[in-house]
Motif scaffolding. Structure first.
Motif, mmCIF file in Angstrom:
data_model
loop_
_atom_site.group_PDB
_atom_site.id
_atom_site.type_symbol
_atom_site.label_atom_id
_atom_site.label_comp_id
_atom_site.label_asym_id
_atom_site.label_seq_id
_atom_site.Cartn_x
_atom_site.Cartn_y
_atom_site.Cartn_z
ATOM 1 N N VAL A 25 -15.180 -40.371 -24.482
ATOM 2 C CA VAL A 25 -15.961 -40.686 -23.162
ATOM 3 C C VAL A 25 -16.310 -39.315 -22.222
ATOM 4 O O VAL A 25 -15.434 -38.554 -21.953
ATOM 5 N N GLY A 26 -17.564 -39.285 -21.721
ATOM 6 C CA GLY A 26 -17.733 -38.251 -20.649
ATOM 7 C C GLY A 26 -17.229 -38.383 -19.397
ATOM 8 O O GLY A 26 -17.612 -39.620 -18.580
ATOM 9 N N VAL A 27 -16.580 -37.528 -18.833
ATOM 10 C CA VAL A 27 -15.901 -37.851 -17.645
ATOM 11 C C VAL A 27 -15.882 -36.451 -16.739
ATOM 12 O O VAL A 27 -16.023 -35.590 -17.056
ATOM 13 N N ARG A 28 -16.067 -36.957 -15.283
ATOM 14 C CA ARG A 28 -15.970 -35.806 -14.383
ATOM 15 C C ARG A 28 -15.097 -36.493 -13.300
ATOM 16 O O ARG A 28 -15.097 -37.640 -12.748
ATOM 17 N N VAL A 29 -14.166 -35.727 -12.852
ATOM 18 C CA VAL A 29 -13.178 -35.976 -11.933
ATOM 19 C C VAL A 29 -13.499 -35.175 -10.707
ATOM 20 O O VAL A 29 -13.591 -33.870 -10.680
ATOM 21 N N LEU A 30 -13.614 -35.893 -9.567
ATOM 22 C CA LEU A 30 -13.968 -35.258 -8.342
ATOM 23 C C LEU A 30 -12.562 -34.944 -7.602
ATOM 24 O O LEU A 30 -12.077 -36.175 -7.136
ATOM 25 N N GLU A 31 -12.178 -33.804 -7.120
ATOM 26 C CA GLU A 31 -10.970 -33.767 -6.643
ATOM 27 C C GLU A 31 -11.231 -32.844 -5.226
ATOM 28 O O GLU A 31 -11.837 -31.697 -5.337
ATOM 29 N N GLN A 32 -11.072 -33.518 -4.153
ATOM 30 C CA GLN A 32 -11.252 -32.728 -2.950
ATOM 31 C C GLN A 32 -10.548 -31.660 -2.723
ATOM 32 O O GLN A 32 -10.808 -30.464 -1.939
ATOM 33 N N ARG A 33 -9.182 -31.558 -3.016
ATOM 34 C CA ARG A 33 -8.571 -30.389 -3.099
ATOM 35 C C ARG A 33 -8.984 -29.050 -3.664
ATOM 36 O O ARG A 33 -9.467 -29.254 -4.858
ATOM 37 N N VAL A 34 -8.962 -27.937 -3.176
ATOM 38 C CA VAL A 34 -9.562 -26.733 -3.791
ATOM 39 C C VAL A 34 -8.258 -26.270 -4.727
ATOM 40 O O VAL A 34 -8.586 -25.605 -5.661
ATOM 41 N N SER A 35 -7.130 -26.363 -4.330
ATOM 42 C CA SER A 35 -5.878 -25.888 -5.292
ATOM 43 C C SER A 35 -4.951 -27.173 -5.347
ATOM 44 O O SER A 35 -4.928 -27.848 -4.555
ATOM 45 N N PRO A 36 -4.037 -26.951 -6.197
ATOM 46 C CA PRO A 36 -3.069 -28.063 -6.503
ATOM 47 C C PRO A 36 -2.129 -28.299 -5.310
ATOM 48 O O PRO A 36 -1.796 -27.222 -4.515
ATOM 49 N N ASN A 37 -1.567 -29.255 -5.195
ATOM 50 C CA ASN A 37 -0.633 -29.734 -3.921
ATOM 51 C C ASN A 37 0.739 -29.556 -4.557
ATOM 52 O O ASN A 37 1.217 -29.840 -5.619
ATOM 53 N N THR A 38 1.319 -28.570 -3.769
ATOM 54 C CA THR A 38 2.869 -28.173 -3.969
ATOM 55 C C THR A 38 3.902 -28.951 -3.475
ATOM 56 O O THR A 38 4.882 -28.712 -3.680
ATOM 57 N N HIS A 39 3.382 -30.121 -2.650
ATOM 58 C CA HIS A 39 4.258 -30.879 -2.011
ATOM 59 C C HIS A 39 4.520 -31.954 -2.706
ATOM 60 O O HIS A 39 3.750 -32.702 -2.854
ATOM 61 N N SER A 40 5.995 -32.246 -3.502
ATOM 62 C CA SER A 40 6.164 -33.130 -4.328
ATOM 63 C C SER A 40 6.964 -34.165 -3.851
ATOM 64 O O SER A 40 7.887 -34.118 -3.378
ATOM 65 N N ARG A 41 5.943 -35.473 -3.680
ATOM 66 C CA ARG A 41 6.787 -36.681 -3.107
ATOM 67 C C ARG A 41 7.361 -37.486 -4.392
ATOM 68 O O ARG A 41 8.377 -37.911 -4.303
ATOM 69 N N ALA A 42 6.247 -37.827 -5.167
ATOM 70 C CA ALA A 42 7.095 -38.825 -6.149
ATOM 71 C C ALA A 42 7.542 -37.750 -7.332
ATOM 72 O O ALA A 42 7.164 -36.641 -7.553
ATOM 73 N N ILE A 43 8.582 -38.365 -7.676
ATOM 74 C CA ILE A 43 9.316 -37.648 -8.847
ATOM 75 C C ILE A 43 9.874 -38.391 -10.006
ATOM 76 O O ILE A 43 10.341 -37.702 -11.019
ATOM 77 N N GLY A 44 10.026 -39.681 -9.964
ATOM 78 C CA GLY A 44 10.527 -40.490 -10.847
ATOM 79 C C GLY A 44 9.559 -41.115 -11.824
ATOM 80 O O GLY A 44 8.587 -41.730 -11.568
ATOM 81 N N ILE A 45 9.547 -40.765 -13.225
ATOM 82 C CA ILE A 45 8.905 -41.393 -14.241
ATOM 83 C C ILE A 45 9.507 -42.177 -15.114
ATOM 84 O O ILE A 45 10.514 -41.989 -15.639
ATOM 85 N N HIS A 46 9.180 -43.535 -15.106
ATOM 86 C CA HIS A 46 9.794 -44.664 -15.688
ATOM 87 C C HIS A 46 9.656 -44.831 -17.299
ATOM 88 O O HIS A 46 8.582 -44.237 -17.811
ATOM 89 N N PRO A 47 10.481 -45.382 -18.050
ATOM 90 C CA PRO A 47 10.237 -45.348 -19.473
ATOM 91 C C PRO A 47 8.767 -45.921 -19.809
ATOM 92 O O PRO A 47 8.363 -45.212 -20.787
ATOM 93 N N PRO A 48 8.345 -46.917 -19.321
ATOM 94 C CA PRO A 48 7.225 -47.413 -19.876
ATOM 95 C C PRO A 48 5.824 -46.145 -19.517
ATOM 96 O O PRO A 48 5.028 -46.090 -20.323
ATOM 97 N N SER A 49 6.106 -45.609 -18.421
ATOM 98 C CA SER A 49 5.125 -44.458 -17.999
ATOM 99 C C SER A 49 5.379 -43.319 -18.965
ATOM 100 O O SER A 49 4.349 -42.612 -19.510
ATOM 101 N N MET A 50 6.395 -42.968 -19.831
ATOM 102 C CA MET A 50 6.641 -42.062 -20.419
ATOM 103 C C MET A 50 5.986 -42.341 -21.863
ATOM 104 O O MET A 50 5.391 -41.559 -22.406
ATOM 105 N N GLU A 51 5.960 -43.684 -22.194
ATOM 106 C CA GLU A 51 5.362 -44.131 -23.548
ATOM 107 C C GLU A 51 3.829 -44.046 -23.367
ATOM 108 O O GLU A 51 3.241 -43.690 -24.158
#
Length: 382
Positions: A25-51
């Motif tokens: 599928v042809g995709v374009r992702v529009l991200e308003q940030r110019v550089s990646p965010n280094t401030h990490s709030r979310a840290i937990g990845i649950h088993p269904p998400s790992m799958e």
């Protein structure tokens, strides 16, 4: 013209982009940030998400970069009175992976670039959304000026303060809570190793999670009112004082690498589908971060939406399938909101006698294998 425009290049938008690009599928992702965010709030990845992340080929990399939490312990008055094991739950990844959101985004962004080096457009902000009867037109603004992207579908993955939601006037349900928290990352000098730790104190809960690189995250419920506006250094000292008071442990405030204070609210769209625009992640449902469900819920939205998108583009999707997606994902969000409310209630202050009764009850129930396993499944979103 592209087939799908995704507004928002966070972990949820990038994951959906990778899923779709793998399907051609042809995709374009529009991200308003110019550089990646280094401030990490979310840290937990649950088993269904790992799958789910395994489906785009990044789960192994993340698993090797993060800390695999296989056990959580509950403490009161300096002693462990209950524990919960996550590695007894049948799953391909029997743990909660602790990894900074910034690293998760970087790994997903690299995967998207491998699939299409031109897919992500950084520094591009959506300022309008129009339907000309045949396509959707996303009007944009960037440092190079104004422009537009045409697409068959637009996906709003632009977070709790969604611009797309505002542009479309999408109705939402908002609920606020009296809870507020202070959160910070410090050098880990505890004996907990890869375990998560919950301190159930009369003055409010303290949560502690290991992070890569010998760092540990601490989250403490504030006594009352919203977080104060203060410098990170002052907030680090304040959080360190709360930790000493409630846990008896000393953290080095000078080792602090991230500070954040936040109140809590929940918000959900009344419809996750509006014309040919779909909402996913925090743009669709903002949930208390206590329990770490938000990012994971967004990935499950994306996983459920990807086949709907490919079927729509092939001209074979039905209104019934779209309505089913809307209904089932809103139900999943409602369940997550109820779990978040339970998590917050567990962490509120209690008079010492009531706290003793509650903690002793939790300890007895946690000792029953069937109950322990059932609660572990809820915490890991199984």
């Amino acid at each position: 013209m592209t087939e799908v425009v995704i507004v928002g290049g966070g972990p949820v938008g990038l994951f959906l982009a990778a899923l779709l690009l793998q399907q051609g599928v042809g995709v374009r992702v529009l991200e308003q940030r110019v550089s990646p965010n280094t401030h990490s709030r979310a840290i937990g990845i649950h088993p269904p998400s790992m799958e789910a992340l395994d489906a785009v080929g990044v789960a192994g990399t993340l698993a090797s970069d993060g800390v695999q939490i296989r056990r959580g312990v509950a403490l009161w008055a300096g002693k462990e009175f209950a524990h919960m094991r996550f590695d007894t739950i049948p799953a391909r990844y029997p743990f909660i992976l602790s990894v900074p959101q910034a690293l998760t985004e970087a790994v997903l962004a690299r995967r998207v670039r491998e699939l299409d080096s031109d897919a992500v457009r950084a520094g591009v902000r959506a300022i309008g959304l129009r339907d000309d009867g045949g396509t959707l037109i996303a009007d944009t603004e960037s440092i190079s000026g104004r422009g537009s992207f045409r697409a068959a579908l637009v996906i709003a993955a632009d977070g709790a303060h969604s611009t797309v939601r505002e542009l479309l006037g999408t109705p939402t349900r908002l609920k606020t809570y009296p809870d507020a928290y202070l959160m910070g990352d410090f050098a880990d000098n505890t004996p907990f190793g890869p375990d998560a730790a919950l301190f159930l104190d009369a003055q409010g809960i303290v949560e502690s999670f290991p992070l890569p690189g010998g760092t540990r995250r601490w989250v403490a419920r504030l006594p009352a009112g919203p977080p104060r506006a203060e410098t990170p250094a002052l907030s680090a000292e304040r959080l360190a004082a709360l930790l000493r008071q409630r846990t008896g442990l000393t953290v080095d405030a000078g080792s602090n690498s991230m500070m954040s204070g936040f109140g809590v609210r929940s918000r959900g769209v009344r419809r996750m589908v509006q014309g040919r625009t779909f909402f996913i992640g925090d743009a669709a449902h903002e949930i208390s971060p206590i329990g770490g469900q938000g990012m994971n819920l967004g990935w499950m939205d994306a996983l459920a939406l990807a086949p709907i998108i490919t079927a729509f583009l092939a001209g074979v999707v039905t209104d019934r399938e779209v309505r089913s997606y809307d209904r089932t994902r809103r139900r999943a969000a409602a369940r997550a909101m109820r779990q978040a409310e339970i998590n917050m209630a567990l962490g509120r202050p209690l008079p010492p006698p009531a706290l003793a009764v509650r903690n002793l009850t939790i300890g007895r129930l946690a000792a029953i294998p069937a109950i322990n396993s059932g609660v572990a499944r809820r915490f890991t979103m199984r």
